[in-house]
Design an enzyme around this catalytic site. Structure first.
Site, PDB file in Angstrom:
ATOM      1  N   GLU A 161       3.725   0.405   1.781  1.00 42.09           N
ATOM      2  CA  GLU A 161       4.160  -0.277   0.565  1.00 42.09           C
ATOM      3  C   GLU A 161       5.356  -1.203   0.816  1.00 42.09           C
ATOM      4  O   GLU A 161       6.301  -1.248   0.023  1.00 42.09           O
ATOM      5  CB  GLU A 161       4.492   0.742  -0.531  1.00 42.09           C
ATOM      6  N   GLU A 235      -4.617   4.339  -2.014  1.00 42.95           N
ATOM      7  CA  GLU A 235      -4.104   5.448  -2.814  1.00 42.95           C
ATOM      8  C   GLU A 235      -4.697   5.332  -4.214  1.00 42.95           C
ATOM      9  O   GLU A 235      -4.259   4.495  -5.011  1.00 42.95           O
ATOM     10  CB  GLU A 235      -2.573   5.431  -2.891  1.00 42.95           C
TER      11      GLU A 235
END
Length: 603
Positions: A161, A235
């Site tokens: 991320e 995710e």
């Protein structure tokens, strides 16, 4: 050895070994599951119809001290990956070095913060040097486990991320090269949420997206960024994490299945985060801070398809039914659910005060100015990473004690060992009564968890992180006691003389009782009417207890118990009762759905 054709992303669909392949993955972190249960949890993942295991690798566990590396027992990453291979699962590895994961400092070791100029997750030389040393030890363990070498690893993630952090344009290239130069040859990918997709890419690396609902066009944006590339939701958030003092999050099972079905119908690959959350045992839970600091609970149940203790849920059964239509072969029968037990309550029999326990502290250090935990000369000069630190100084007057927001994260304040208040992010001032005689001021400061995500990452020194003042005058000449509460500290406590609880204990204190077990079985520890502290069973740190909830019970795995006497020690800050209770199931003070609507309150 002839090179095998691994996972490829050269067309709108993945191929593996040259054949079409869809990633049906689930995240289970080996460091959040007792090793004795690895096989059980992975079998349950496979029986649900998934073909791929994903896991992070926490740097702060594998290198807890600079240059000291741990890859055995609970941290035997290679054994975990080999077990996945044995069970017929592929593996996507997410080695960081930063992992987020609601884990202390996002998995980065706290000793990095000894460098006052440290810039985490950048190409700052102090950080890259440490990453290179760590990867020199980690990556060679991974190389033989890659698909090309006959192993199960089909992809490796580049950091995590980074698009939502994006402080250094060269950083992702550095991590990519750090992996490639050490022999990583499988597909590389990044992982970002909606906001990070635009800044999270790096040449030659497949981008993937993180999401829970489909209302923001995330998948469409990913497809536009990478035309003619396969789509992967790296995710898919099956639930959400909890913070202390707020409700337990849940996400409706039917709604989840509807979204997953739509993704699969569109040909998207998916990885469930989490498939099984497990537990952030010890002091390893993280925190968030977007203007307000919020520490996370020890439970990482996440409202996942498998509960914290490995139970099947409605989500599991609905997901298994859905995924059975995407598997050519009949699914395995799920393993029999494990039993749990509500043991009889344990009476607390003995205690030892915080003040007596100071004799067991690893470090006692005196300096003119208070030092943060990380800068204490403890742990072979790697500083103190976790637990509590007691700061002690003498005062000669009264007035307003002002922490100047330098308490990280919560401090019990004592005058001559009498509690007078609490300092934290919200409460930064305490009035001290005037007195002409010399008195001892003590602050017991707890690291409640370092932030694991967001811009506050660089500022996570704990303890007293600067001056505190009395009537605007900085206090000086502190004695600091390191109460890290490691197993060695708990063992040293045994050498002290414990008192009977009939002696009306003062607080804080350590309380001791014995659980007699005929057959070790999973259970949950409950402490109704206690206040705040930490629970240890046979030296194992189960995590924090705190009456503000939402977590009201701590998972105690059966393999951590033994036949006969089992010692339970509870560190309690403010008050205690005589009994420790047990339950078959967890309990939450209140529950909230992910849209923010409170719909259930438990008594």
């Amino acid at each position: 050895m002839t090179e095998r054709e691994g996972l490829r992303a050269d067309s709108p669909h993945f191929t593996l070994g040259g054949a079409p392949f869809r990633i049906l993955g689930g995240s289970i972190h080996y460091f959040r599951v007792p090793r004795a249960y690895w096989r059980d949890r992975l079998l349950k993942l496979k029986a649900c119809g998934l073909n791929t295991l994903t896991t992070y690798v926490p740097w702060n566990l594998h290198e807890p001290e600079r240059g000291v590396y741990l890859f055995h027992e609970q941290l035997d990453l290679e054994a975990y990956i080999r077990l996945a291979e044995e069970l017929g699962l592929w593996v996507i590895l997410r080695p960081g070095p930063y992992i987020c994961a609601e884990w202390d400092l996002g998995g980065l070791p706290s000793w990095l913060l000894q460098d006052k100029n440290m810039k985490l997750r950048t190409t700052y030389s102090g950080f890259t040097t440490a990453v290179n040393s760590y990867f020199d030890k980690l990556i060679p363990r991974i190389i033989p486990l890659q698909f090309n070498g006959g192993g199960p690893i089909i992809a490796v993630q580049v950091e995590n991320e980074y698009g939502s952090y994006a402080k250094d344009e060269q950083y992702l290239s550095f991590i990519r090269e750090a992996l490639l130069s050490r022999g990583i040859s499988e597909l590389l990918l990044t992982s970002d949420n909606r906001e990070g997709l635009k800044c999270g890419g790096v040449d030659g690396v497949l981008q993937t997206v993180n999401l829970q609902k489909l209302s923001y066009g995330d998948v469409h944006n990913l497809a536009e960024l990478q035309p003619q590339k396969p789509l992967l939701v790296m995710e898919y958030w099956s639930g959400w994490f909890d913070v202390w003092g707020e409700p337990h999050h849940v996400f409706d099972a039917e709604e989840m299945i509807t979204i997953v079905r739509e993704l699969l119908d569109r040909g998207v690959s998916i990885n469930f985060y989490m498939f099984h959350g497990g537990t952030s045992f010890g002091f390893m839970s993280g925190a968030i801070d977007f203007g307000t600091y919020k520490p996370q609970t020890s439970s990482y149940d996440y409202d996942a398809p498998l509960t914290e203790s490995g139970d099947y849920t409605t989500k599991y059964h609905l997901l298994r039914k859905l995924l059975s239509t995407y598997n050519r072969e009949p699914l395995l029968e799920p393993p029999v659910a494990q039993s749990r037990r509500a043991y009889e309550p344990v009476m607390v029999t003995h205690y030892i005060s915080l003040w007596e326990s100071l004799r067991c502290a690893e470090t006692h250090f005196t300096a003119d100015d208070p030092l943060s935990m990380e800068n204490l000369p403890a742990n072979h000069n790697n500083g103190q990473s976790y637990g509590y630190t007691l700061y002690e100084t003498d005062i000669y007057s009264g007035g307003e004690l002002n922490s100047r927001n330098h308490v990280r994260d919560r401090a019990l304040v004592f005058i001559d060992r009498e509690l007078i208040g609490v300092l934290d992010y919200r409460n930064q001032k305490i009035r001290i009564s005037h007195c002409k005689s010399e008195r001892t001021l003590c602050l017991l400061v707890e690291n409640c968890g370092r932030v694991n995500y967001g811009p506050a990452l660089d500022n996570q020194q704990k303890g007293l992180n600067g001056d505190i003042t009395l009537e605007d005058v900085p206090l000086k000449k502190f004695t600091m006691h390191c109460l890290d509460m490691k197993p060695s500290f708990i063992n040293r406590l045994q050498s002290l003389k414990w008192k009977s609880v009939g002696n009306k204990p003062s607080y804080p204190a350590f309380f001791r009782g014995s659980l007699v077990v005929d057959e070790p079985t999973d259970t949950f520890v409950k402490l109704p009417n206690w206040s705040k502290g930490v629970v240890f069973v046979n030296g194992q740190n189960l995590g924090r207890h705190w009456s503000i909830g939402p977590q009201k019970a701590l998972f105690l795995p059966g393999p951590w118990l033994r036949i006969g006497d089992n010692q339970i020690i509870v560190f309690e800050e403010l008050k205690a009762v005589e009994s420790i209770y047990f339950a078959e199931n967890p309990e939450y003070s209140k529950i909230i759905d992910v849209s923010g609507q409170l719909f259930c309150t438990l008594v």
